[in-house]
Write an enzyme that holds these catalytic residues in place. Structure first.
Site, mmCIF file in Angstrom:
data_model
loop_
_atom_site.group_PDB
_atom_site.id
_atom_site.type_symbol
_atom_site.label_atom_id
_atom_site.label_comp_id
_atom_site.label_asym_id
_atom_site.label_seq_id
_atom_site.Cartn_x
_atom_site.Cartn_y
_atom_site.Cartn_z
ATOM 1 N N CYS A 115 -6.065 1.860 -1.982
ATOM 2 C CA CYS A 115 -5.245 3.063 -2.207
ATOM 3 C C CYS A 115 -4.582 3.069 -3.578
ATOM 4 O O CYS A 115 -3.975 4.068 -3.970
ATOM 5 C CB CYS A 115 -4.180 3.178 -1.118
ATOM 6 S SG CYS A 115 -2.936 1.867 -1.128
ATOM 7 N N CYS A 119 -2.655 5.029 2.805
ATOM 8 C CA CYS A 119 -3.818 4.159 2.585
ATOM 9 C C CYS A 119 -4.822 4.288 3.734
ATOM 10 O O CYS A 119 -4.442 4.289 4.907
ATOM 11 C CB CYS A 119 -3.360 2.708 2.472
ATOM 12 S SG CYS A 119 -4.713 1.560 2.092
ATOM 13 N N CYS A 123 30.322 -9.143 19.146
ATOM 14 C CA CYS A 123 31.473 -8.250 19.205
ATOM 15 C C CYS A 123 31.224 -7.080 20.142
ATOM 16 O O CYS A 123 32.172 -6.386 20.539
ATOM 17 C CB CYS A 123 31.863 -7.769 17.814
ATOM 18 S SG CYS A 123 30.521 -7.020 16.873
ATOM 19 N N CYS A 166 0.822 -1.208 0.000
ATOM 20 C CA CYS A 166 0.000 0.000 0.000
ATOM 21 C C CYS A 166 0.859 1.262 0.000
ATOM 22 O O CYS A 166 2.046 1.233 0.299
ATOM 23 C CB CYS A 166 -0.871 0.054 1.263
ATOM 24 S SG CYS A 166 -1.921 -1.373 1.554
ATOM 25 N N CYS A 174 -2.713 -2.896 -3.372
ATOM 26 C CA CYS A 174 -3.958 -2.702 -2.627
ATOM 27 C C CYS A 174 -5.022 -2.115 -3.546
ATOM 28 O O CYS A 174 -4.760 -1.212 -4.335
ATOM 29 C CB CYS A 174 -3.684 -1.757 -1.449
ATOM 30 S SG CYS A 174 -5.166 -1.237 -0.553
#
Length: 363
Positions: free
Chosen positions: A71, A41, A318, A37, A68
């Site tokens: 959107c 959206c 480390c 999206c 989507c």
């Protein structure tokens, strides 16, 4: 494309706030639905752990996400261009079709207009997009060990020479060698101290770094050369296990990682990395201590270089190495993260110690 995105914290905040300033520059893939999206959206927002961010429509589609329907991320500015919309719908309905300009004309569209529209919006033409969809099927078949002719047919290529040439251009090697070629998968992993990038194959982790590490781009290039691989977004069994173990680690439960690691260093460097993993959770070592641990007390500088060459953060700890005077020394992920990790592990160790003491006293 890995380094064009802002930090995930910024992107997720923009997603929650529906910030229009990222429209067209960033997209979110939702793992739970397989859909991607715009950040603006109107649909219900996904959880953070289900959100993966991409810098282009192409990268989201290549990762396997579908656009989507609310959107319409394929439509520039949210406005539907009928020309593009119709062709994308046709491609979605017939992804295996060998599209040509004749097919475009048959839909009563001008090929040159279509070419310009797709190039302007996606950076590739419609026919290139269609070919990539078909080639993706072919590459997938080849990497699974299928015969070239089977992969060719699966990708709907009539000409074997055309298919071989296309595959060679796409992945840089002969089709007959593709099953021996390594395609590593990359995944964004969210943690309480920032987003990390993990790269792995099905069984082995090759890299785990914070995405804002300055040397990350060089590390990825080095990894690609060492493994003769290409890196694409996706999930693997190793990445799934790593994600579960990191969630447990940051929640203060897990102290042991079972994810299998790939190590490309020299024999000396690997000895240093093994020694790092032998440092108990909650404890620290100096470089000179570590040199003594591997039986080379005069090699503290070489130990420091090996420590800095580590590309798998946290799992090869480390961050447990400090200066001889007790000061925090350089850490690629940032000294503030090193301090956070040391304190986090100190608390894990204290909690574990209290639990053991309680069990002993209760006997």
């Amino acid at each position: 494309m890995l380094f064009d995105l802002p930090d995930d914290d910024i992107l997720y905040r923009a997603l929650i706030e529906r910030d229009p300033s990222f429209d067209g520059f960033a997209f979110v893939g939702v793992k739970s639905t397989g859909i991607f999206c715009r950040l603006t959206c109107p649909a219900r927002k996904p959880k953070r752990e289900n959100s993966v961010f991409y810098s282009s429509v192409a990268s989201a589609m290549e990762a396997g996400y579908r656009p989507c329907k609310r959107c319409c991320p394929l439509m520039l500015g949210g406005q539907k261009d009928p020309l593009i919309d119709n062709l994308l719908t046709a491609l979605e309905n017939s992804p295996d079709k060998r599209w040509s300009e004749d097919d475009v004309q048959a839909m009563k569209m001008d090929p040159s207009t279509v070419r310009r529209a797709f190039k302007r919006q996606f950076g590739i033409t419609f026919l290139e997009m269609a070919r990539l969809r078909r080639l993706g099927k072919g590459v997938d078949a080849l990497t699974k060990g299928n015969q070239v002719i089977e992969a060719q047919l699966d990708a709907n290529y009539e000409s074997s020479s055309g298919f071989r040439a296309a595959i060679t251009r796409q992945i840089g090697l002969k089709p007959s060698h593709a099953h021996r070629h390594l395609f590593l998968k990359a995944e964004w992993l969210d943690t309480p101290i920032g987003t990390m990038l993990a790269i792995a194959d099905e069984q082995t982790l090759y890299l785990l770094e914070f995405v804002d590490r300055p040397a990350l781009a060089n590390e990825i290039d080095k990894l690609k050369k060492l493994t003769s691989s290409e890196i694409i977004f996706g999930r693997t069994a190793a990445l799934e296990l790593l994600n579960e173990e990191l969630i447990s680690y940051f929640s203060g439960k897990n102290q042991v990682f079972k994810t299998h690691l790939a190590e490309f260093g020299s024999l000396f460097t690997r000895k240093v990395w093994d020694a790092l993993r032998e440092i108990p959770t909650g404890e620290l070592r100096s470089y000179s201590d570590l040199a003594k641990d591997i039986g080379q007390p005069s090699a503290s500088r070489a130990v420091a270089r090996a420590n800095g060459a580590n590309q798998i953060s946290i799992l090869i700890p480390c961050h447990r190495v400090i200066g001889a005077d007790g000061s925090l020394t350089g850490y690629g992920g940032g000294l503030w993260r090193k301090r956070w990790l040391i304190e986090h592990e100190r608390r894990i160790a204290m909690k574990s110690s209290k639990k053991e003491w309680g069990n002993e006293s209760g006997k």
